[in-house]
Motif scaffolding. Structure first.
Motif, PDB file in Angstrom:
ATOM      1  N   TYR A 241       0.564  -0.989  -0.249  1.00 30.39           N
ATOM      2  CA  TYR A 241       0.094   0.006  -0.523  1.00 30.39           C
ATOM      3  C   TYR A 241       1.002   1.427   0.385  1.00 30.39           C
ATOM      4  N   LYS A 242       0.630   2.185  -0.987  1.00 25.05           N
ATOM      5  CA  LYS A 242       1.486   3.337  -0.392  1.00 25.05           C
ATOM      6  C   LYS A 242       0.149   4.776  -1.304  1.00 25.05           C
ATOM      7  N   ILE A 243       0.572   5.973  -0.421  1.00 21.76           N
ATOM      8  CA  ILE A 243      -0.131   7.345  -0.319  1.00 21.76           C
ATOM      9  C   ILE A 243       0.956   8.011  -1.282  1.00 21.76           C
ATOM     10  N   THR A 244       0.539   8.519  -2.322  1.00 20.77           N
ATOM     11  CA  THR A 244       1.572   9.986  -2.834  1.00 20.77           C
ATOM     12  C   THR A 244       1.012  10.983  -3.186  1.00 20.77           C
ATOM     13  N   GLU A 245       1.639  12.230  -3.594  1.00 14.11           N
ATOM     14  CA  GLU A 245       0.967  13.103  -3.892  1.00 14.11           C
ATOM     15  C   GLU A 245       1.746  13.963  -5.808  1.00 14.11           C
ATOM     16  N   THR A 246       0.419  13.833  -5.987  1.00 12.60           N
ATOM     17  CA  THR A 246       0.756  14.251  -7.184  1.00 12.60           C
ATOM     18  C   THR A 246       2.790  14.606  -7.735  1.00 12.60           C
ATOM     19  N   GLY A 247       3.084  14.422  -8.660  1.00 15.40           N
ATOM     20  CA  GLY A 247       4.329  14.926  -8.733  1.00 15.40           C
ATOM     21  C   GLY A 247       5.433  14.027  -7.848  1.00 15.40           C
ATOM     22  N   ARG A 248       4.966  13.110  -6.826  1.00 15.89           N
ATOM     23  CA  ARG A 248       6.275  12.715  -7.220  1.00 15.89           C
ATOM     24  C   ARG A 248       6.772  11.334  -7.066  1.00 15.89           C
ATOM     25  N   GLN A 249       7.400  10.898  -7.384  1.00 17.78           N
ATOM     26  CA  GLN A 249       8.313  10.025  -8.008  1.00 17.78           C
ATOM     27  C   GLN A 249       7.805   8.397  -7.014  1.00 17.78           C
ATOM     28  N   VAL A 250       7.548   7.452  -7.575  1.00 16.74           N
ATOM     29  CA  VAL A 250       7.051   6.170  -6.581  1.00 16.74           C
ATOM     30  C   VAL A 250       7.371   4.981  -7.533  1.00 16.74           C
ATOM     31  N   THR A 251       8.459   4.279  -6.553  1.00 15.81           N
ATOM     32  CA  THR A 251       8.839   2.989  -7.311  1.00 15.81           C
ATOM     33  C   THR A 251       8.299   1.718  -6.619  1.00 15.81           C
ATOM     34  N   LEU A 252       7.466   1.199  -8.117  1.00 17.07           N
ATOM     35  CA  LEU A 252       6.743  -0.421  -6.812  1.00 17.07           C
ATOM     36  C   LEU A 252       7.461  -1.326  -7.564  1.00 17.07           C
ATOM     37  N   MET A 253       8.582  -2.489  -6.331  1.00 17.78           N
ATOM     38  CA  MET A 253       9.103  -3.406  -6.865  1.00 17.78           C
ATOM     39  C   MET A 253       8.341  -4.963  -6.770  1.00 17.78           C
ATOM     40  N   CYS A 254       9.107  -5.620  -7.210  1.00 16.63           N
ATOM     41  CA  CYS A 254       8.526  -6.781  -7.340  1.00 16.63           C
ATOM     42  C   CYS A 254       9.470  -7.653  -8.089  1.00 16.63           C
TER      43      CYS A 254
ATOM     44  N   ARG B  99      15.096  -3.307 -16.069  1.00 18.22           N
ATOM     45  CA  ARG B  99      15.066  -5.222 -15.563  1.00 18.22           C
ATOM     46  C   ARG B  99      16.843  -5.092 -15.739  1.00 18.22           C
ATOM     47  N   SER B 100      17.648  -5.454 -14.934  1.00 11.93           N
ATOM     48  CA  SER B 100      18.656  -5.291 -14.547  1.00 11.93           C
ATOM     49  C   SER B 100      19.385  -6.739 -14.278  1.00 11.93           C
ATOM     50  N   LYS B 101      18.246  -7.231 -13.409  1.00  6.65           N
ATOM     51  CA  LYS B 101      18.437  -8.867 -12.902  1.00  6.65           C
ATOM     52  C   LYS B 101      17.341  -9.763 -13.264  1.00  6.65           C
ATOM     53  N   THR B 102      17.323 -10.797 -13.206  1.00  6.48           N
ATOM     54  CA  THR B 102      16.270 -11.198 -14.017  1.00  6.48           C
ATOM     55  C   THR B 102      14.957 -11.503 -13.001  1.00  6.48           C
ATOM     56  N   GLU B 103      15.528 -11.550 -11.160  1.00  2.00           N
ATOM     57  CA  GLU B 103      14.232 -11.885 -10.410  1.00  2.00           C
ATOM     58  C   GLU B 103      13.649 -10.118 -10.474  1.00  2.00           C
ATOM     59  N   ASN B 104      13.915  -9.592 -10.236  1.00  2.00           N
ATOM     60  CA  ASN B 104      13.484  -7.715 -10.115  1.00  2.00           C
ATOM     61  C   ASN B 104      12.777  -6.869 -11.084  1.00  2.00           C
ATOM     62  N   PHE B 105      12.367  -6.700 -11.044  1.00  2.00           N
ATOM     63  CA  PHE B 105      11.523  -5.793 -12.872  1.00  2.00           C
ATOM     64  C   PHE B 105      10.473  -4.667 -11.600  1.00  2.00           C
ATOM     65  N   PRO B 106      11.424  -3.537 -11.703  1.00  2.00           N
ATOM     66  CA  PRO B 106      10.957  -2.475 -10.585  1.00  2.00           C
ATOM     67  C   PRO B 106       9.618  -1.546 -11.744  1.00  2.00           C
ATOM     68  N   LEU B 107       8.888  -0.906 -11.112  1.00  2.00           N
ATOM     69  CA  LEU B 107       8.080  -0.398 -11.942  1.00  2.00           C
ATOM     70  C   LEU B 107       7.645   1.746 -11.243  1.00  2.00           C
ATOM     71  N   THR B 108       8.259   1.400 -11.926  1.00  2.00           N
ATOM     72  CA  THR B 108       9.037   3.650 -11.244  1.00  2.00           C
ATOM     73  C   THR B 108       7.752   4.455 -12.244  1.00  2.00           C
ATOM     74  N   LEU B 109       6.560   5.467 -11.144  1.00  2.00           N
ATOM     75  CA  LEU B 109       5.975   6.991 -11.752  1.00  2.00           C
ATOM     76  C   LEU B 109       7.029   7.413 -11.995  1.00  2.00           C
ATOM     77  N   GLU B 110       7.243   8.374 -12.716  1.00  2.00           N
ATOM     78  CA  GLU B 110       8.308   9.218 -12.640  1.00  2.00           C
ATOM     79  C   GLU B 110       7.480  10.389 -11.837  1.00  2.00           C
ATOM     80  N   SER B 111       6.653  10.739 -12.130  1.00  2.74           N
ATOM     81  CA  SER B 111       5.748  12.280 -11.831  1.00  2.74           C
ATOM     82  C   SER B 111       4.683  11.926 -11.544  1.00  2.74           C
ATOM     83  N   ALA B 112       3.644  11.367 -10.667  1.00  2.00           N
ATOM     84  CA  ALA B 112       2.272  10.272 -10.474  1.00  2.00           C
ATOM     85  C   ALA B 112       1.269  11.294 -10.357  1.00  2.00           C
ATOM     86  N   THR B 113       0.603  11.645 -10.724  1.00  2.00           N
ATOM     87  CA  THR B 113      -0.537  11.702 -11.104  1.00  2.00           C
ATOM     88  C   THR B 113      -1.539  11.064 -10.958  1.00  2.00           C
TER      89      THR B 113
END
Lengths: 116, 111
Positions: free
Chosen positions: A10-23, A68-82
């Protein structure tokens, strides 16, 4: 434990912030995916990756970046959240067995993101 | 553009009823169709269908594919409250990596 894990859940952020979701997956599956799920739209593909250092856009990639620099990780970044990126995000993976898709996508538990 | 349509979008039944969920699709270079069940968290895999007319069965759930008419049905007999979930249909193209999901059918089974 083996499997596919997402963080944060769970994540709450503000408009314009960068957010990274990890997998992270422990199976060494070739393919990994990021979906977003919104009411009335089902699961929509954001990005996918066929292997380390290989990524490609899905149906709704705008505003998102993956790596995806490593097979096991696939992060998703929202550069400027809306606010329109408020959604539940699912990471998924599947193996290729003998070059064949086994059919089963393995999903993480999801990350619920709220953008204020 | 690949597309998956599911109907109905929402369904309320009572325990013991039989339900049929529908999935129609348009996809270039069809490879397979999949059904998933989603309760409160991640979708879980039910069936993969690749050939027309061959029924897949698991307990009270069964599914069949018609590649000529481009649709599939998911049947649930003797429904139970534990069947309450969103049922997702997805199609995969011949590259095997493009999973296109439908909007899902929300099934509610009342006691």
């Amino acid at each position: 434990d083996a499997g596919i894990t997402q963080s944060p859940r769970y994540k709450i952020t503000e408009t314009g912030r960068q957010v990274t979701l990890m997998c992270h997956q422990t199976w060494s599956h070739s393919y990994m995916f990021w979906y977003r799920q919104d009411l009335g739209h089902g699961l929509r593909l954001i990005y996918y990756s066929a292997a380390a250092d290989i990524t490609d856009k899905g149906e709704v990639p705008d505003g998102y970046v993956v790596s995806r620099s490593k097979t096991e990780n696939f992060p998703l970044t929202l550069e400027s959240a809306t606010r329109s990126q408020t959604s539940v995000y699912f990471c998924a993976s599947f193996p290729l067995v003998g070059g064949e898709n086994t059919g089963e996508l393995f999903f993480g538990e999801g990350s619920r993101l709220t953008v204020l | 553009e690949d597309k998956v349509v599911q109907s109905p979008l929402s369904l309320v039944v009572h325990e013991g009823d039989t339900v049929t969920l529908n999935c129609s699709y348009e996809v270039t270079n069809f490879r397979s169709l999949l059904w998933y069940k989603q309760e409160k968290k991640a979708p879980t895999f039910l069936f993969m269908l690749t050939s027309s007319g061959i029924e897949k069965k698991s307990g009270r759930l069964s599914s069949i594919l018609d590649k000529k008419e481009l649709f599939s049905i998911l049947n649930i007999t003797a429904t139970q409250t534990g069947d309450s979930a969103v049922y997702l249909c997805a199609v995969v193209d011949n590259y095997g990596q493009n999973f296109v999901f439908g909007p899902g059918t929300r099934l509610s089974v009342l006691p």
